[in-house]
Design a protein around this motif. Structure first.
Motif, PDB file in Angstrom:
ATOM      1  N   GLY A 145     -34.617  45.472   7.604  1.00 23.28           N
ATOM      2  CA  GLY A 145     -33.181  45.632   7.402  1.00 23.28           C
ATOM      3  C   GLY A 145     -32.456  46.196   8.600  1.00 23.28           C
ATOM      4  O   GLY A 145     -31.221  46.215   8.627  1.00 23.28           O
ATOM      5  N   ASP A 146     -33.186  46.695   9.589  1.00 24.17           N
ATOM      6  CA  ASP A 146     -32.528  47.210  10.794  1.00 24.17           C
ATOM      7  C   ASP A 146     -33.325  46.835  12.032  1.00 24.17           C
ATOM      8  O   ASP A 146     -34.494  46.439  11.955  1.00 24.17           O
TER       9      ASP A 146
ATOM     10  N   LYS B 273     -28.014  48.198  11.875  1.00 22.28           N
ATOM     11  CA  LYS B 273     -28.209  47.269  10.759  1.00 22.28           C
ATOM     12  C   LYS B 273     -28.377  45.845  11.279  1.00 22.28           C
ATOM     13  O   LYS B 273     -27.645  45.395  12.150  1.00 22.28           O
ATOM     14  N   CYS B 274     -29.346  45.143  10.730  1.00 20.14           N
ATOM     15  CA  CYS B 274     -29.614  43.754  11.136  1.00 20.14           C
ATOM     16  C   CYS B 274     -28.475  42.868  10.672  1.00 20.14           C
ATOM     17  O   CYS B 274     -28.148  42.823   9.478  1.00 20.14           O
TER      18      CYS B 274
ATOM     19  N   GLY C 201     -28.656  43.915   6.631  1.00 18.61           N
ATOM     20  CA  GLY C 201     -29.393  45.121   6.286  1.00 18.61           C
ATOM     21  C   GLY C 201     -30.217  45.013   5.016  1.00 18.61           C
ATOM     22  O   GLY C 201     -30.831  46.004   4.597  1.00 18.61           O
TER      23      GLY C 201
END
Length: 361
Positions: free
Chosen positions: A184-185, A213-214, A219
């Motif tokens: 998620g990141d 955050k991706c 995220g």
């Protein structure tokens, strides 16, 4: 989640890898899931056509005049920026020889078919496997495109469709994000994951955490399954691929002008003869024996070669007469040669005596 019952429907196995559930359908038992399908032999070929009479043809072509030969020469020279126009304009044409040649072209338009298992996201389409026997690959009506145009069309074979859980996402509709490997990141690029910049100053980009955050998964760590588009199920069916291909072969009669044969590939000629049939018959009464032999050989080879793996829909043969004129000219007491060829009056002048008019200062 409830799934419709019946032989064409399979329960999704939640949270675990679902097996490949392909039930063979009648007539397509040999298809292996995941393997590329093989070409299906076509129906038996029809017998060879019988000879027919062709109308008398005009095999002649008007001779090139000196004026036209010189005009084509001047245009060719003008198209070469570093050539001086003097020799083309001031030369004296001393001789013109015609070496007209024939080009024979055979086109064989074929249709081939192959089958293989395929899947696509299940959107609630009706399924019909085992409701009745599916038609054979060559029994499915598919309209061909314009004749002698290459094309490919895919068709779902009737009465072969069923539903299966998506194996890629274990029937969840989501897969781990590859950008962040499901976390998620991602590491903050500004501080390289340290959370600090310029010594002890906290990184503003990640608020000192070293991670951001991706963006790919917002995220969440997961993204929509690309295979089932989040539907969790796949429609499995036998796909028929129909390919139409125009197989073209040329034969050029030899000529002794000295002009290389490959130069003639870029020009057109005067069409003397054109014949289109389901299967054409070799040339009859043609003045060049080599062309007659080439026609017989090529037609025989095409019908033998392409009827093995495809269905011949139509054949077309044509004869073009390509004009070639060898022009000899004099300029400043020396003799030179150029060629004018094709309907386009292209010029080949390898020994042009003034190929550079640039002055180096």
């Amino acid at each position: 989640m409830a799934y419709p019952a019946g032989p064409a429907m399979y329960p999704a196995v939640m949270g675990m890898q679902a097996p490949a559930l392909y039930n063979p359908v009648p007539g397509y038992e040999g298809l292996v899931p995941g393997a590329s399908g093989g070409f299906i032999p076509p129906p038996p070929v029809q017998p060879m056509p019988t000879p027919d009479s062709h109308p008398a043809q005009d095999w002649s072509i008007p001779a090139l005049t000196k004026e036209d030969a010189k005009e084509a020469f001047c245009k060719h020279v003008d198209s070469n920026c570093c050539w001086s126009s003097g020799p083309a304009k001031d030369c004296t044409i001393t001789n013109m020889e015609q070496f007209n040649t024939y080009r024979y072209r055979l086109e064989t338009y074929t249709e081939s078919r192959k089958t293989e298992w395929a899947t696509k996201p299940y959107d609630g389409q009706p399924v019909n496997a085992f409701t009745q026997p599916p038609p054979g690959p060559w029994q499915i009506p598919v309209n061909p495109p314009e004749m002698f145009k290459d094309s490919v069309q895919e068709v779902e074979v009737p009465y072969t469709s069923s539903v299966k859980p998506c194996e890629k996402c274990s029937a969840t509709g989501k897969c781990a994000c590859t950008a962040c490997t499901g976390s998620g990141d991602k590491v903050c690029l500004t501080c390289s994951g340290s959370g600090k910049v310029s010594g002890e100053e906290s990184c503003n980009e990640c608020n000192g955490t070293g991670k951001k955050k991706c963006n790919d998964c917002s995220g969440q760590g997961t993204v929509q399954c690309a295979t089932c588009k989040g539907k969790r199920q796949l429609l499995s069916y036998v796909k028929l691929t129909v390919e139409w291909k125009n197989n073209v072969e040329d034969f050029m009669a030899e000529q002794a002008s000295g002009l290389k044969m490959e130069k003639l590939d870029a020009v057109s000629g005067k069409q003397l003869f054109k014949d289109t049939k389901y299967m054409v018959y070799p040339l009859l009464g043609f003045p060049d024996h080599n062309m007659v032999q080439a026609s017989e050989r090529m037609i025989r080879e095409h019908q033998s070669k392409y009827s093995q793996s495809a269905r011949i829909l139509q054949q077309q043969q044509r004869v073009e007469l390509i004009p070639i004129t060898k022009v000899t000219y004099e300029w400043e007491g020396k003799s030179h040669v150029y060629y004018v060829f094709g309907n386009e009056s292209k010029v080949k002048a390898d020994d042009y005596p003034a190929t550079c008019c640039c002055t180096i200062l």
